[in-house]
Enzyme design. Structure first.
Site, PDB file in Angstrom:
ATOM      1  N   CYS A  13       0.830  -1.210   0.000  1.00  0.00           N
ATOM      2  CA  CYS A  13       0.000   0.000   0.000  1.00  0.00           C
ATOM      3  C   CYS A  13       0.861   1.254   0.000  1.00  0.00           C
ATOM      4  O   CYS A  13       0.462   2.288  -0.534  1.00  0.00           O
ATOM      5  CB  CYS A  13      -0.952   0.006   1.188  1.00  0.00           C
ATOM      6  SG  CYS A  13      -0.142  -0.014   2.801  1.00  0.00           S
TER       7      CYS A  13
ATOM      8  N   HIS B 158      -1.747   1.742   7.425  1.00  0.00           N
ATOM      9  CA  HIS B 158      -2.095   1.496   6.031  1.00  0.00           C
ATOM     10  C   HIS B 158      -2.043   2.832   5.293  1.00  0.00           C
ATOM     11  O   HIS B 158      -2.243   3.882   5.894  1.00  0.00           O
ATOM     12  CB  HIS B 158      -3.512   0.903   5.973  1.00  0.00           C
ATOM     13  CG  HIS B 158      -4.001   0.603   4.590  1.00  0.00           C
ATOM     14  ND1 HIS B 158      -3.369  -0.263   3.736  1.00  0.00           N
ATOM     15  CD2 HIS B 158      -5.104   1.046   3.917  1.00  0.00           C
ATOM     16  CE1 HIS B 158      -4.047  -0.338   2.595  1.00  0.00           C
ATOM     17  NE2 HIS B 158      -5.094   0.456   2.685  1.00  0.00           N
TER      18      HIS B 158
END
Length: 433
Positions: free
Chosen positions: A33, A378
């Site tokens: 990510c 994230h």
């Protein structure tokens, strides 16, 4: 619209969907990510996308490089028959892990460090191919300076904030979750970059007495021939800082210019990007162990120093230093302070002889860190495209309202709480839109 039309296409509407534009998410390979979010942001920086696609068109590609893999990825997105969908950037990730072993694992790396590596490495590839000449397949066109080109043929050494607030955040991410428990280490970093083996440049860091801002740059080793000309990476991302120091003993003023690819900003509670940049350019007194060596006095003297922007880049990349080492906790923490980043930005900390002091910027993309600390989290990104705001969460793409951007400013209290905060901001100059 037909039954096969995606939800995103319905939300945008067939009449409003931009012609020749594609909104494709990127598949997460378990930990990527950090890469996906930065690549989406760069794809929607128009000058960068155009140059990468131009490279794809001109390059004969005798061998695979990270830049050729990036060009293939951008080309694949830009030429899709469908308007929306997802793509697996497998070749790019495979090449990335070959080029830098720190990325060759399943620990999520820091998005800012990846951005620095990618931009500098692309520049090194262009220089190496230019040095090899036309027979290498890309010896013409890429290094040619345009109207927005760099004002200097060489890049100076980088400067780093005296505060140790950048973190190498390693976290194990999940593509279906905005905040995932991670395993990893957070190391103290200035945000500078280790050059890849065989590269034409290297990155160094020098303590900056101003303490509030960091410029990450790459000095060129070669000083003659084709390598003395700026590349299109310089033309897009490079700006110039000027440091002015006035000796309080003899009143002599000395100045030094330093080039940068991005600026790193310390964050305080309930502030704005404009405020952070203003604070950076405040005058600071150098005294005690931090005295200035005056060439006129031939000795160390107390002095006043300020640093301002002399040349504003085409794409202004701002890194909010969200990860800081806190002695009372004996570890790095995430600083979730609320920092407003406006849709339009004008810099007011420019020098008197600035090349383009009135340059007006529009917010183009934001890389967002989701989570409670540097060791877990994230990355997602939001981008502006043809007046639309879109959120990219790995392979998922959603349309959002402009008002949603405020959700990513940060928290006004309880800074240790899990948050979704702007981490890297990309502002595009209005005169290159």
């Amino acid at each position: 619209m037909g039954a096969n039309v995606s939800q995103l296409e319905r939300e945008i509407g067939s009449d409003l969907f931009p012609a020749n534009e594609h909104y494709f998410g990127l598949v997460n390979f378990g930990n990527t990510c950090y890469s996906n979010s930065v690549l989406q942001a760069l794809y929607f920086c128009k000058p960068f996308r155009e140059k990468v696609l131009e490279y794809k068109a001109k390059n004969k590609r005798p061998k695979e490089t990270l830049l050729s893999c990036l060009a293939d990825l951008f080309y694949s997105i830009a030429t899709q028959k469908k308007k929306v969908g997802s793509i697996a950037p497998k070749k790019f990730i495979t090449r990335l892990r070959k080029e830098k072993e720190e990325f060759d694992n399943y620990m999520q790396q820091d998005a800012h460090e990846f951005l620095n590596f990618l931009i500098n490495h692309i520049n090194e590839i262009i220089l190496a191919e230019r040095n090899a000449g036309p027979s290498h397949g890309n010896g013409n066109g890429n290094g040619k300076s345009s109207g927005g080109g760099a004002s200097t043929s060489q890049m100076a050494t980088s400067t780093a904030s005296k505060s140790s607030s950048t973190s190498n955040s390693n976290s194990n991410s999940n593509s279906t979750s905005n905040s995932t428990t991670t395993n990893g280490n957070s190391s103290n970093s200035t945000g500078s970059l280790n050059a890849a083996a065989g590269a034409a440049a290297a990155t160094t860091s020098v303590l900056d007495a101003s303490g509030g801002l960091t410029a990450t740059t790459t000095p060129l080793v070669q000083t003659n021939g084709a390598n003395s000309e700026p590349t299109w990476v310089h033309e897009i991302f490079q700006g110039i800082l000027t440091s002015e120091t006035r000796c309080l003993n003899c009143e002599t003023v000395s100045s030094k210019d330093e080039n940068f690819f991005d600026l790193q900003v310390d964050v305080d509670q309930n502030t704005s990007i404009t405020h952070c940049l203003r604070c950076f350019s405040n005058t600071e007194t150098l005294c005690s162990d931090n005295k200035f060596k005056c060439d006129n006095c031939c000795s160390y003297q107390e002095a006043q120093k300020r640093m301002r922007v002399k040349k504003l880049p085409m794409i202004l990349a701002l890194h909010l230093k969200r990860f800081k080492y806190m002695e009372q906790f004996n570890r790095h923490i995430k600083v979730s302070h609320r920092v407003v980043f406006p849709l339009e930005l004008r810099l007011f900390n420019t020098s008197d002889d600035a090349v383009n002091p009135d340059r007006l910027y529009d917010l183009t993309a934001v890389v967002i860190h989701c989570g409670s600390g540097p060791n877990r989290g994230h990355y997602i990104s939001i981008v502006k495209s043809h007046g639309l705001w879109l959120l990219f969460d790995d392979d998922m793409v959603d349309k959002i309202e402009a008002s949603t951007i405020e959700d990513f400013y940060g928290l006004t209290s309880d800074i240790h709480k899990s948050s979704e905060t702007g981490y890297i901001l990309f502002y595009q100059s209005r005169d290159c839109a």
